[in-house]
Motif scaffolding. Structure first.
Motif: not given
Lengths: 117, 115
Positions: A95-98, A51, A32, A101, A46, A36, B96-105, B31, A34
């Motif tokens: 992207i951590d798995h499990g 990805r 991933y 994360n 952002f 900024y 964040l959800a598991v298996y996902f990465t999201d933008t940080q604000y 997070y 980004i």
């Protein structure tokens, strides 16, 4: 070690021209990326993300290109405006798995974009 | 919806003093992160939290402490301030959800000078 870096500390462009800001990363496991924008005295904002299963993504006046072969990321800004003057950072994250994360990102040093009127 | 807020905006400390940098987010993000940014440099992660009651060290944790008693607040504590801690401090949050990465604000930052 892992690092994310930008090729040029300062980029100066004429208003109305297109800008290209580059970033090299070293962690091939990153999924991933980004971009900024940080204006003077403010926190990073952002712009756009991409990805690792994509090589191009477009937003409003901005395009991010990802070249995984050479571990290179770029941000293209079309018709650069004075309001685009800022420091631009790329960031990468696995992207951590499990349940491990954490969403942690690694930031590059930044490129200062100066727009000349 | 204010996003991420930080207080104070500016602070000057003497060597050896202590202070707490406040960070609050109203987006119900699990997070949260604390970064420092030295002049001309990128952001370095100090501490982070993946939820209330859970914190962990980042890249540069020495000289700092954090707590996370609520989802909204993530204060950063400086004990025995040193000139090397002169920097701009940013707090960030993400969902964040598991298996996902999201933008940080990010918040607007706290500019700290230690003399």
């Amino acid at each position: 070690g892992e690092s994310v870096g930008l090729h040029l500390p300062t980029l100066s462009v004429q208003e109305g021209d297109n800008s290209i800001i580059n970033c090299a990363y070293s962690n091939s496991a990153s999924d991933y990326f980004i971009w900024y924008k940080q204006e003077s005295g403010k926190g990073p904002q952002f712009i756009i993300d991409i990805r690792s299963n994509m090589d191009k993504r477009q937003g409003q006046r901005v395009t991010v290109l990802l070249n995984k072969t050479v571990k290179h990321l770029s941000l293209q800004i079309a018709a650069t405006q004075p309001g685009d003057s800022a420091v631009y950072f790329c960031a990468e994250g696995p992207i951590d798995h499990g349940s491990s994360n954490t969403g942690k990102l690694i930031f590059g040093q930044g490129t200062t974009l100066q727009v000349k009127p | 919806n204010a996003g991420v807020t930080q207080t104070p905006k500016f602070r000057i400390l003497k060597i050896g003093q202590s202070m707490t940098l406040q960070c609050t987010q109203d987006m119900n993000h699990n997070y949260m992160y604390w970064y420092r940014q030295d002049p001309g440099m990128g952001l370095k992660l100090i501490y982070y939290s993946v939820g209330a009651g859970i914190t962990d060290k980042g890249e540069v944790p020495n000289g700092y402490n954090v707590s996370r008693s609520t989802t909204e607040d993530f204060p950063l504590r400086l004990e025995l301030a040193a000139p090397s801690q002169t920097s701009v401090y940013f707090c960030a949050s993400s969902s964040l959800a598991v298996y996902f990465t999201d933008t940080q604000y990010f918040g607007p930052g706290t500019r700290l000078t230690v003399l």
